[in-house]
Motif scaffolding. Structure first.
Motif, PDB file in Angstrom:
ATOM      1  N   UNK A  31       0.725  -1.421  -0.073  1.00 10.56           N
ATOM      2  CA  UNK A  31      -0.673   0.168   0.577  1.00 10.56           C
ATOM      3  C   UNK A  31       0.672   0.996  -0.170  1.00 10.56           C
ATOM      4  N   UNK A  32       0.053   2.327  -0.740  1.00  7.73           N
ATOM      5  CA  UNK A  32       0.923   3.696  -0.219  1.00  7.73           C
ATOM      6  C   UNK A  32       0.786   4.894   0.198  1.00  7.73           C
ATOM      7  N   UNK A  33       0.912   5.610   0.626  1.00  5.71           N
ATOM      8  CA  UNK A  33       0.077   7.056   0.623  1.00  5.71           C
ATOM      9  C   UNK A  33       0.810   8.268   0.392  1.00  5.71           C
ATOM     10  N   UNK A  34      -0.337   8.667   0.145  1.00  5.35           N
ATOM     11  CA  UNK A  34       0.573  10.052   0.041  1.00  5.35           C
ATOM     12  C   UNK A  34       0.633  11.130   1.140  1.00  5.35           C
ATOM     13  N   UNK A  35       2.013  11.957   1.393  1.00  2.00           N
ATOM     14  CA  UNK A  35       2.574  13.302   1.880  1.00  2.00           C
ATOM     15  C   UNK A  35       2.140  14.388   1.736  1.00  2.00           C
ATOM     16  N   UNK A  36       1.180  15.663   2.331  1.00  2.00           N
ATOM     17  CA  UNK A  36       1.310  16.701   1.358  1.00  2.00           C
ATOM     18  C   UNK A  36       2.155  17.490   1.939  1.00  2.00           C
TER      19      UNK A  36
END
Length: 277
Positions: free
Chosen positions: A102-107
């Protein structure tokens, strides 16, 4: 039982095109973010391991020394430019849990205060895995102390990437010097001094080149020199077979890949063939 948590891996200064990988199956891309005084960017965090893992995200300070090593800096010892970087940068989320694959975006956001002086400001975004105490294998067996307590070391894997904020037109230039061929014939390496001038960091690719050939003998991407150092040492391993095949004159080249250096000529320095004893 007391458990002493130890940071075991930090990866910094890598090429933008190559994700940074920590030993704990954490992948971060890009590995360097250059921002203006407003707006922001984003970073993709991926779990390439086989187990669900939680990562804490924090903003920290790091400084480079003359050997090119990145050292942690306590916020209490922050220089004005470092404190300014911490104040103007924000990010979300602060903690993520990722299943395998799984991946996730950090803004990342930037809000530079009005009137901030022209220059380069930098902090580092640290991604650190949170160990699951019952399941994480120990790096060492528990060590009993004199009072009967035991201390157990558990590695916490992480990766940190630089967040660079540039306010106004920030000039900088790179120049190589003192190139040497070192090490035994079976494991040669080139050591060179990367000089930096101006207020901007320099960032690019180091190459070992042979006269008359288009392709370099060896290349190392993602080499940086930050504003806190005027020069740093860089060592690049060389394939001994490719080095032995080279018959022409040798030189070392640094090519800046930072967009701010667009149009800058590469810096070259000659390299003698005889390695140092």
């Amino acid at each position: 039982m007391f458990r002493l948590f130890m940071l075991a891996a930090l990866a910094l200064g890598l090429a933008v095109a190559t994700p940074a990988r920590a030993q704990g199956d954490l992948l971060v891309a890009p590995t360097r973010l250059v921002l203006g005084g407003a707006g922001g960017g984003e970073v993709i965090v991926s779990n390439t391991g086989q187990r669900t893992t939680t990562y804490r995200i924090s903003l920290v300070l790091r400084r480079m020394d003359a050997a090119g090593q990145i050292r942690p800096v306590d916020e209490a010892e922050a220089r004005p430019s470092e404190a300014a970087a911490l104040d103007m940068l924000n990010y979300a989320p602060r903690k993520i849990t990722l299943a395998p694959g799984q991946s996730q975006t950090v803004r990342i956001g930037v809000r530079a205060p009005p009137g901030l002086a022209t220059g380069e400001y930098r902090a580092h975004l640290l991604f650190r895995a949170v160990p699951d105490a019952p399941d994480v294998p120990s790096s060492t067996a528990p060590t009993p102390t004199a009072d009967g307590m035991s201390i157990q070391l558990t590695p916490i894997y992480g990766v940190a990437i630089p967040l660079i904020v540039r306010i106004g037109e920030v000039a900088g230039a790179a120049k190589l010097s003192a190139a040497k061929l070192e090490g035994p014939a079976t494991a040669p390496q080139v050591t060179v001094t990367l000089g930096r001038s101006g207020a901007r960091s320099v960032y690019g690719t180091l190459e070992l080149r042979e006269a008359g050939r288009a392709e370099p003998i060896a290349a190392m991407k993602g080499i940086a020199a930050y504003p806190e150092v005027d020069q740093r040492s860089v060592s690049m391993p060389i394939d001994p077979k490719r080095l032995a095949q080279a018959k022409g004159a040798l030189s070392v080249r640094f090519v800046e890949t930072d967009p701010a250096a667009a149009g800058a000529a590469p810096s070259d320095v000659p390299l003698a063939r005889t390695p140092a004893p």
